[in-house]
Scaffold this motif. Structure first.
Motif, mmCIF file in Angstrom:
data_model
loop_
_atom_site.group_PDB
_atom_site.id
_atom_site.type_symbol
_atom_site.label_atom_id
_atom_site.label_comp_id
_atom_site.label_asym_id
_atom_site.label_seq_id
_atom_site.Cartn_x
_atom_site.Cartn_y
_atom_site.Cartn_z
ATOM 1 N N HIS A 60 0.836 -1.204 0.000
ATOM 2 C CA HIS A 60 0.000 0.000 0.000
ATOM 3 C C HIS A 60 0.874 1.260 0.000
ATOM 4 C CE1 HIS A 60 0.995 -0.458 4.263
ATOM 5 N NE2 HIS A 60 0.627 0.786 4.449
ATOM 6 N N LEU A 61 2.055 1.182 0.613
ATOM 7 C CA LEU A 61 2.987 2.313 0.573
ATOM 8 C C LEU A 61 3.543 2.502 -0.835
ATOM 9 C CD1 LEU A 61 4.984 1.588 3.865
ATOM 10 C CD2 LEU A 61 3.130 3.240 3.543
ATOM 11 N N MET A 62 3.851 1.380 -1.496
ATOM 12 C CA MET A 62 4.312 1.452 -2.879
ATOM 13 C C MET A 62 3.242 2.088 -3.762
ATOM 14 S SD MET A 62 6.171 -2.216 -3.566
ATOM 15 C CE MET A 62 7.467 -2.872 -2.509
ATOM 16 N N GLU A 63 2.019 1.623 -3.602
ATOM 17 C CA GLU A 63 0.928 2.109 -4.453
ATOM 18 C C GLU A 63 0.691 3.601 -4.236
ATOM 19 O OE1 GLU A 63 -3.548 0.756 -5.882
ATOM 20 O OE2 GLU A 63 -2.480 -0.390 -4.343
ATOM 21 N N ALA A 64 0.793 4.061 -2.976
ATOM 22 C CA ALA A 64 0.590 5.482 -2.697
ATOM 23 C C ALA A 64 1.674 6.323 -3.368
ATOM 24 C CB ALA A 64 0.593 5.724 -1.188
ATOM 25 N N ALA A 65 2.917 5.857 -3.326
ATOM 26 C CA ALA A 65 4.012 6.592 -3.965
ATOM 27 C C ALA A 65 3.848 6.609 -5.480
ATOM 28 C CB ALA A 65 5.349 5.959 -3.582
ATOM 29 N N ILE A 66 3.407 5.497 -6.049
ATOM 30 C CA ILE A 66 3.181 5.419 -7.499
ATOM 31 C C ILE A 66 2.056 6.366 -7.906
ATOM 32 C CG2 ILE A 66 2.418 3.900 -9.372
ATOM 33 C CD1 ILE A 66 3.771 1.589 -7.679
ATOM 34 N N ASP A 67 1.007 6.419 -7.103
ATOM 35 C CA ASP A 67 -0.111 7.330 -7.388
ATOM 36 C C ASP A 67 0.357 8.781 -7.389
ATOM 37 O OD1 ASP A 67 -1.890 5.255 -7.654
ATOM 38 O OD2 ASP A 67 -2.692 5.413 -5.623
ATOM 39 N N ARG A 68 1.228 9.136 -6.439
ATOM 40 C CA ARG A 68 1.734 10.512 -6.387
ATOM 41 C C ARG A 68 2.569 10.835 -7.620
ATOM 42 N NH1 ARG A 68 1.753 9.488 -0.740
ATOM 43 N NH2 ARG A 68 3.777 8.474 -0.828
ATOM 44 N N MET A 69 3.396 9.866 -8.062
ATOM 45 C CA MET A 69 4.182 10.095 -9.274
ATOM 46 C C MET A 69 3.269 10.224 -10.489
ATOM 47 S SD MET A 69 7.052 10.653 -10.694
ATOM 48 C CE MET A 69 8.108 10.363 -9.261
ATOM 49 N N ALA A 70 2.215 9.427 -10.547
ATOM 50 C CA ALA A 70 1.267 9.508 -11.659
ATOM 51 C C ALA A 70 0.608 10.888 -11.714
ATOM 52 C CB ALA A 70 0.211 8.413 -11.547
ATOM 53 N N GLU A 71 0.323 11.467 -10.554
ATOM 54 C CA GLU A 71 -0.268 12.803 -10.524
ATOM 55 C C GLU A 71 0.698 13.842 -11.078
ATOM 56 O OE1 GLU A 71 -3.415 13.685 -9.850
ATOM 57 O OE2 GLU A 71 -3.739 11.505 -9.773
ATOM 58 N N VAL A 72 1.976 13.708 -10.741
ATOM 59 C CA VAL A 72 2.990 14.615 -11.292
ATOM 60 C C VAL A 72 3.040 14.479 -12.811
ATOM 61 C CG1 VAL A 72 5.464 15.124 -11.378
ATOM 62 C CG2 VAL A 72 4.370 14.603 -9.184
ATOM 63 N N TRP A 73 3.013 13.251 -13.305
ATOM 64 C CA TRP A 73 3.048 13.025 -14.748
ATOM 65 C C TRP A 73 1.793 13.592 -15.426
ATOM 66 C CZ3 TRP A 73 5.549 7.965 -16.921
ATOM 67 C CH2 TRP A 73 6.880 7.889 -16.479
ATOM 68 N N GLU A 132 0.101 16.197 -14.517
ATOM 69 C CA GLU A 132 0.275 17.643 -14.605
ATOM 70 C C GLU A 132 1.199 18.001 -15.767
ATOM 71 O OE1 GLU A 132 1.687 18.995 -10.826
ATOM 72 O OE2 GLU A 132 -0.113 18.345 -9.739
ATOM 73 N N LYS A 133 2.260 17.235 -15.924
ATOM 74 C CA LYS A 133 3.182 17.474 -17.036
ATOM 75 C C LYS A 133 2.479 17.246 -18.379
ATOM 76 C CE LYS A 133 7.102 18.213 -14.785
ATOM 77 N NZ LYS A 133 7.909 19.453 -14.932
ATOM 78 N N ARG A 134 1.688 16.188 -18.453
ATOM 79 C CA ARG A 134 0.974 15.887 -19.699
ATOM 80 C C ARG A 134 -0.008 17.006 -20.043
ATOM 81 N NH1 ARG A 134 -2.253 10.325 -19.873
ATOM 82 N NH2 ARG A 134 -3.422 11.399 -18.236
ATOM 83 N N ALA A 135 -0.713 17.501 -19.047
ATOM 84 C CA ALA A 135 -1.688 18.563 -19.286
ATOM 85 C C ALA A 135 -1.016 19.829 -19.803
ATOM 86 C CB ALA A 135 -2.448 18.865 -17.989
ATOM 87 N N LEU A 136 0.236 20.053 -19.405
ATOM 88 C CA LEU A 136 0.972 21.234 -19.838
ATOM 89 C C LEU A 136 1.762 20.979 -21.111
ATOM 90 C CD1 LEU A 136 2.327 22.395 -16.353
ATOM 91 C CD2 LEU A 136 0.503 23.474 -17.692
ATOM 92 N N GLY A 137 1.695 19.739 -21.614
ATOM 93 C CA GLY A 137 2.451 19.388 -22.809
ATOM 94 C C GLY A 137 3.945 19.302 -22.571
#
Length: 443
Positions: A117-130, A132-137
């Motif tokens: 569950h700790l791994m999944e939470a960290a992966i989710d946070r990285m996905a959110e960063v990605w 944001e980057k995708r939305a900004l191109g």
């Protein structure tokens, strides 16, 4: 000479003493490949001390497993002791065997399951960063992202709730210590630590701060025996006599896990993302597999066990780009390997990178073809991404779970491609790093 008489090792000579060692330090992979072409799979490098290179998988496994008691850690590991003390990566003999038994329970499958569950939470946070980057191109740099992700995962597994408080400081200190180790490994004649050079003074100050921090964490865990993280497990671990580890031993293992737990994993993830970006048809197969699993309602922490093709891709990437690309050992007594006489005291250079590309074990060895792992009845003995024998990486299961979950979590949400067509070079240091940034476009 009869057939049973060991042969002398082919010698790779330089124009002057130490030239071969200097060339290895400056451009090691091309140097080794040229030496293999001209001298064969096993050879000695011209140097004042016996320096032997092994590239055949069976010869490497012989040193690591069959006759492991005759080989101790190589000199490159001695600099690690400056930071890691007597942790599993740098210790030897009976002391290492006791420590291995005390540390091993922290990486049992049920314990790894407990931190998913700790791994999944960290992966989710990285996905959110990605996202944001995708939305900004904007592109993302794969290696930086995977280092950040691996650090977050190992920090939370080791420190639990304390990770957010200490992660930035621990990361800064360990990166500084790692850079100092690399500097000493590259030096032909490292300056003794007691000589007060600016570099030595900075390192000693850094280590004082790092030790203070780790012992503070240990003291905190003694007051919170139910924290549930790996540091707490180390505090509670006992040997057959009911004895536990001293604070110093726990400190050594904590730092060993931290460094080993993010460095190799981050580069394995980075190289796999690179390969998936290069081969869009393979990426499509992975994404289709993950989409089918998600559609059936299987959560992320269970997808990794069922994503068989994703595992094949990871294994193939770790074959061609093994994070631990080289392993060092030293012969305690004279030996014979592949018919060649190995002198007592010889420093052994076990070239895993080349063993993973050996044509006798891997058809079309330079081709990235994940299906080869599915077609084999068993993974060849020439596959050594986590080492072999009694010193097989204690955290190999943890690492594979982390890699598979991270890629499943990210590839389930993003299609990646390279921003540039330029090939990413190899940077073989302690680990096999990308030699340049890997910029990924996100869709």
């Amino acid at each position: 000479m009869n057939e049973t008489t060991p042969r002398k090792l082919p010698l790779v000579r330089g124009i002057f003493p130490w030239q071969s060692i200097l060339r290895m330090k400056n451009d090691v992979l091309p140097y080794l490949e040229k030496s293999i072409e001209t001298h064969g799979e096993t050879f000695r490098v011209d140097a004042p001390i016996p320096f032997v290179v092994l590239t055949h998988p069976e010869h490497i496994r012989y040193v690591l497993q069959t006759n492991a008691r005759n080989y101790r850690k190589g000199f490159g590991y001695r600099n690690f002791k400056l930071v890691l003390g007597q942790g599993l990566l740098s210790s030897e003999g009976e002391y290492w065997r006791r420590q291995r038994k005390l540390v091993q329970p922290a990486f049992y499958k049920e314990q790894v399951t407990g931190v998913m569950h700790l791994m999944e939470a960290a992966i989710d946070r990285m996905a959110e960063v990605w996202k944001e980057k995708r939305a900004l191109g904007q592109p993302v740099e794969a290696t930086t992202s995977m280092i950040d992700l691996s650090l977050a995962i190992i920090a939370r597994a080791l420190m639990g709730e304390s990770a957010d408080q200490y992660l930035v400081q621990v990361n800064r200190l360990l990166k500084g210590a790692y850079a100092f180790i690399m500097q000493r490994n590259r030096a032909l004649l490292p300056i003794p630590l007691h000589i007060p050079t600016p570099s030595n003074r900075a390192f000693n100050s850094l280590m004082q701060e790092l030790n203070t921090l780790v012992y503070q964490l240990i003291a905190e865990r003694k007051n919170r025996p139910d924290a549930g993280d790996i540091l707490t497990m180390l505090l509670h671990s006992r040997d057959e006599a009911g004895e536990g580890m001293t604070d110093e031993q726990i400190r050594d293992e904590f730092l060993t896990m931290f460094i080993a737990g993010y460095d190799t994993t981050a580069y394995a993830l980075s190289w796999t993302l690179y390969n998936l970006a290069i081969y869009p048809e393979i990426q499509t197969k992975v994404k289709d597999e993950l989409a089918a699993l998600a559609a059936s309602g299987i959560p992320l922490h269970q997808q990794w066990t069922r994503a068989a093709y994703l595992k094949d891709v990871i294994q193939e990437s770790m074959r061609l780009f093994p994070s631990v690309w080289i392993i060092g050992r030293q012969a305690l007594e004279a030996d014979v390997i592949g018919g060649y006489a190995i002198p007592k005291g010889a420093h052994m250079f076990l070239a895993v990178y080349h063993a993973h590309r050996h044509p006798d074990f891997w058809p079309d060895p330079l081709v990235f073809r994940p299906e080869r792992f599915r077609e084999m009845e068993a993974i060849p003995k020439g596959y050594l991404p986590f080492g072999a024998g009694q010193r097989l990486c204690v955290g190999n299961h943890f690492a594979m779970v982390e890699i598979q979950m991270a890629l499943a979590g990210l590839l389930g949400q993003f299609r990646i491609s390279l921003q540039s067509d330029r090939e990413v070079p190899l940077s073989p240091q302690i680990t096999l790093k990308p030699g340049s940034d890997i910029w990924l476009k996100l869709e």
